[in-house]
Enzyme design. Structure first.
Site, PDB file in Angstrom:
ATOM      1  CB  SER A   1      -3.456  -9.028   6.451  1.00 15.73           C
ATOM      2  OG  SER A   1      -2.724 -10.192   6.142  1.00 15.73           O
TER       3      SER A   1
ATOM      4  CG  ASN B   1      -0.459  -0.118   2.483  1.00 22.94           C
ATOM      5  OD1 ASN B   1       0.681  -0.514   2.643  1.00 22.94           O
ATOM      6  ND2 ASN B   1      -1.239   0.232   3.491  1.00 22.94           N
TER       7      ASN B   1
ATOM      8  CB  CYS C   1      -2.430   0.413   8.564  1.00 18.42           C
ATOM      9  SG  CYS C   1      -0.946   1.428   8.511  1.00 18.42           S
TER      10      CYS C   1
ATOM     11  CB  ALA D   1       3.177  -6.905  -1.505  1.00 14.68           C
TER      12      ALA D   1
ATOM     13  CD  GLU E   1       4.165  -1.029  13.152  1.00 15.16           C
ATOM     14  OE1 GLU E   1       2.982  -0.842  13.473  1.00 15.16           O
ATOM     15  OE2 GLU E   1       5.116  -0.494  13.736  1.00 15.16           O
TER      16      GLU E   1
HETATM   17  P1  NAP Z   1      -0.860  -9.141   3.407  1.00 15.28           P
HETATM   18  O1  NAP Z   1      -1.632  -9.974   2.489  1.00 15.28           O
HETATM   19  O2  NAP Z   1      -0.713  -9.580   4.802  1.00 15.28           O
HETATM   20  O3  NAP Z   1       0.584  -8.958   2.732  1.00 15.28           O
HETATM   21  C1  NAP Z   1       1.619  -8.257   3.370  1.00 15.28           C
HETATM   22  C2  NAP Z   1       2.919  -9.004   3.133  1.00 15.28           C
HETATM   23  O4  NAP Z   1       2.880 -10.241   3.833  1.00 15.28           O
HETATM   24  C3  NAP Z   1       3.161  -9.360   1.669  1.00 15.28           C
HETATM   25  O5  NAP Z   1       4.537  -9.283   1.410  1.00 15.28           O
HETATM   26  C4  NAP Z   1       2.667 -10.786   1.585  1.00 15.28           C
HETATM   27  O6  NAP Z   1       3.260 -11.518   0.541  1.00 15.28           O
HETATM   28  C5  NAP Z   1       3.111 -11.320   2.932  1.00 15.28           C
HETATM   29  N1  NAP Z   1       2.342 -12.462   3.411  1.00 15.28           N
HETATM   30  C6  NAP Z   1       1.028 -12.707   3.261  1.00 15.28           C
HETATM   31  N2  NAP Z   1       0.696 -13.841   3.908  1.00 15.28           N
HETATM   32  C7  NAP Z   1       1.821 -14.314   4.479  1.00 15.28           C
HETATM   33  C8  NAP Z   1       2.127 -15.462   5.278  1.00 15.28           C
HETATM   34  N3  NAP Z   1       1.186 -16.332   5.631  1.00 15.28           N
HETATM   35  N4  NAP Z   1       3.389 -15.629   5.677  1.00 15.28           N
HETATM   36  C9  NAP Z   1       4.344 -14.752   5.351  1.00 15.28           C
HETATM   37  N5  NAP Z   1       4.132 -13.657   4.599  1.00 15.28           N
HETATM   38  C10 NAP Z   1       2.878 -13.426   4.172  1.00 15.28           C
HETATM   39  O7  NAP Z   1      -1.409  -7.673   3.521  1.00 15.28           O
HETATM   40  P2  NAP Z   1      -1.909  -6.745   2.348  1.00 15.28           P
HETATM   41  O8  NAP Z   1      -3.295  -7.112   2.024  1.00 15.28           O
HETATM   42  O9  NAP Z   1      -0.905  -6.719   1.258  1.00 15.28           O
HETATM   43  O10 NAP Z   1      -1.835  -5.313   3.071  1.00 15.28           O
HETATM   44  C11 NAP Z   1      -2.902  -4.760   3.700  1.00 15.28           C
HETATM   45  C12 NAP Z   1      -2.847  -4.951   5.198  1.00 15.28           C
HETATM   46  O11 NAP Z   1      -1.643  -4.384   5.720  1.00 15.28           O
HETATM   47  C13 NAP Z   1      -3.967  -4.207   5.877  1.00 15.28           C
HETATM   48  O12 NAP Z   1      -4.505  -4.988   6.893  1.00 15.28           O
HETATM   49  C14 NAP Z   1      -3.270  -2.983   6.451  1.00 15.28           C
HETATM   50  O13 NAP Z   1      -3.930  -2.386   7.516  1.00 15.28           O
HETATM   51  C15 NAP Z   1      -1.950  -3.534   6.815  1.00 15.28           C
HETATM   52  N6  NAP Z   1      -0.969  -2.461   6.955  1.00 15.28           N
HETATM   53  C16 NAP Z   1      -0.516  -2.142   8.195  1.00 15.28           C
HETATM   54  C17 NAP Z   1       0.367  -1.094   8.376  1.00 15.28           C
HETATM   55  C18 NAP Z   1       0.871  -0.728   9.741  1.00 15.28           C
HETATM   56  O14 NAP Z   1       1.872  -0.021   9.831  1.00 15.28           O
HETATM   57  N7  NAP Z   1       0.248  -1.163  10.818  1.00 15.28           N
HETATM   58  C19 NAP Z   1       0.808  -0.382   7.270  1.00 15.28           C
HETATM   59  C20 NAP Z   1       0.319  -0.730   6.019  1.00 15.28           C
HETATM   60  C21 NAP Z   1      -0.562  -1.789   5.883  1.00 15.28           C
HETATM   61  P3  NAP Z   1       2.463 -11.792  -0.848  1.00 15.28           P
HETATM   62  O15 NAP Z   1       2.166 -10.466  -1.439  1.00 15.28           O
HETATM   63  O16 NAP Z   1       3.443 -12.588  -1.632  1.00 15.28           O
HETATM   64  O17 NAP Z   1       1.237 -12.546  -0.470  1.00 15.28           O
END
Ligand code: NAP
Length: 468
Positions: free
Chosen positions: A218, A142, A273, A167, A239
């Site tokens: 996530s 994002n 987020c 990602a 995070e």
């Molecule tokens: P996501 O699906 O969790 O992906 C984030 C990263 O984690 C990607 O590199 C993804 O790789 C990897 N990933 C996914 N599943 C995994 C697993 N089981 N094991 C290891 N790595 C894994 O999240 P998103 O949909 O891209 O991003 C949106 C989320 O991020 C939202 O919930 C948002 O609130 C959160 N976010 C939080 C912050 C904060 O600072 N708190 C900042 C920004 C975003 P792949 O792409 O290869 O699946």
């Protein structure tokens, strides 16, 4: 024979077109990069801090120069409006300079008061900050530059080396980042991108040569990484998601609050987020705020993110839009009222667009009350008292940040004391800044990024005791 690794693809969210495909690294490729990182760390940890600062300044200068070009790449990869993409690149360069200028002081040895330590038998005690080693960063799409820089700048300034698993939908930005640090003069292996899918993360986490990990993403991804790292007794920072409250009380400047509320909700096409997602408004100003906010959301310019005038672009993935649609549809079927939006915009059939949406009459029985709406969808709540505002604000599994609008000093004190979140922003919207710690409580994760706190997360905080 092990299965072929997946490919990583840039798909333009504004058109659905496949723009570029990259082969993922196979196991041998990952091993080579990890071995290079380990070797790099042994030399990099000994580099004087002024040399680390020089390299970081150099990366910042290059990023400023590359701003327009990398902004376009980000917009094509994940759909953020081009003006916001340029601002993101500039913000990253600023944060790099902040760490280049402040890390030395933040990592200086601490010397406890001699009076406090004489009973330990010491003639001298120091606390010193040492790097941990190879840090794995699992990052989301994002803010494809910012999320990485806010890990990389402090981690590198502390003397760690970084491995980035970005990602899968932003491979070009991921490769750009590796190239940026290489061109800045960092020794080979100090910062590397691994083009891998999430399935390859466990092997890295379990490798003893990886010292620690940070994940932004996530909740399910965080849970998985934390479980494996826990099994390996390895330091992590998480995070995760957020569903930040935005509380508006009668003494506030309602016109300004409504204007800022729009930006707080739709910035980055609503995929932040720390976006304000739940708008909790006192009944005395509910109608005024709702009218102003809804009208401003309705007239936002939705369209091609490469167009300078666009305020809201498409969602980054088709799946992300489908999940958002499901959340809204379920709420509406359960009695929520759509004040604006609630559908795909007509006239933009190819991309993954969704209209800025305001929902009223939201109840705790609806999924959207408890889950994160990752797109331009706001929920409204009417409250009668400060107690009720605090209760609704805290009625969420998340605790990333919070926003309150009031000019009443006792209300400010009350919200600051009682909101369960990693930040309380009064009369303004939540924004990250290199000097402020960033992170959450509850299901929003643990640990902090940015500021001195973020710098110390990936340090071995070492006590040096010296006897007579
Ligand atoms: P996501 O699906 O969790 O992906 C984030 C990263 O984690 C990607 O590199 C993804 O790789 C990897 N990933 C996914 N599943 C995994 C697993 N089981 N094991 C290891 N790595 C894994 O999240 P998103 O949909 O891209 O991003 C949106 C989320 O991020 C939202 O919930 C948002 O609130 C959160 N976010 C939080 C912050 C904060 O600072 N708190 C900042 C920004 C975003 P792949 O792409 O290869 O699946």
């Amino acid at each position: 024979m092990s299965p072929a690794p997946p490919s990583l693809t840039t798909v333009n969210p504004a058109t659905g077109e496949r723009v570029a495909v990259f082969d993922a690294l196979d196991a041998d490729g990952v091993e080579r990069k990890l071995a290079t990182a380990v070797a790099a760390f042994e030399a990099f940890r000994l580099l004087p801090s002024y040399e680390r600062a020089r390299l970081m300044h150099s990366a910042a200068d290059l990023l400023d120069h590359d701003g327009p070009q990398i902004a376009r790449v980000m917009t094509v990869e994940m759909g953020k409006p081009i003006t916001q993409a340029r601002a993101e690149a500039a913000k990253c360069a600023k944060a790099m300079r902040w760490y280049a200028e402040h890390a030395d002081a933040l990592l200086a040895d601490e010397v406890p008061d001699p009076v406090d330590v004489t009973d330990s038998g010491a003639v001298g005690v120091r606390v010193v900050y040492r790097p941990l080693g190879v840090v794995l960063a699992v990052m989301p799409w994002n803010f494809p530059l910012w999320q990485v820089v806010r890990f990389a700048a402090p981690a590198l300034m502390a003397g760690n080396v970084g491995l980035l698993k970005h990602a899968s939908n932003v491979p070009q930005t991921a490769l750009y980042l590796e190239d940026l640090f290489r061109r800045a003069g960092y020794p080979q292996g100090c910062f590397q991108t691994l083009l891998i899918g999430s399935g390859a993360v466990e092997g890295l986490l379990r490798d003893p040569r990886v010292a620690a990990a940070t994940l932004t993403g996530s909740e399910p991804a965080g849970r998985s990484v934390a479980a494996i790292a826990g099994d390996e007794v390895k330091k992590t920072v998480l995070e995760l998601g957020g569903s930040d409250p935005f509380v508006v009380m009668p003494s506030s400047d309602v016109e300004r609050a409504a204007r800022v509320a729009v930006t707080a909700r739709v910035q980055n096409n609503g995929q932040s987020c720390i976006a304000a997602k739940r708008f909790i408004v006192h009944e005395d100003v509910y109608d005024e705020f709702t009218d102003r906010f809804t009208e401003a959301m309705r007239v936002l310019r939705v369209g091609d993110p490469l167009d300078e005038a666009t305020e809201v672009g498409p969602l980054a993935t088709e799946r992300g839009r489908a999940e958002l649609e499901e959340l809204v549809d379920e709420a509406v079927e359960s009695g929520a009222t759509v004040l604006c939006g609630g559908r795909r915009p007509p006239g933009l059939p190819d991309g993954w667009y969704y209209e800025p949406t305001v929902l009223a009459d939201v109840t705790p029985q609806m999924r959207i009350h408890h889950e994160e709406a990752f797109g331009p969808v706001a929920t409204l709540y009417r409250v009668a008292t400060v107690d009720e505002a605090v209760a609704v604000a805290n009625d969420t599994p998340f605790g990333l940040s919070s926003n309150v609008w009031t000019r009443d000093a006792s209300e400010i004190a009350r919200f600051t004391r009682d909101l369960r979140a990693g930040g309380v922003f009064v009369n303004g919207m939540t924004a990250s800044h290199p000097a402020f710690p960033f992170g959450g409580v509850k299901r929003s994760g643990y640990g902090r990024e940015l500021s001195g706190h973020g710098l110390h997360e990936f340090c071995n905080i070492t006590t040096v005791w010296q006897g007579p």
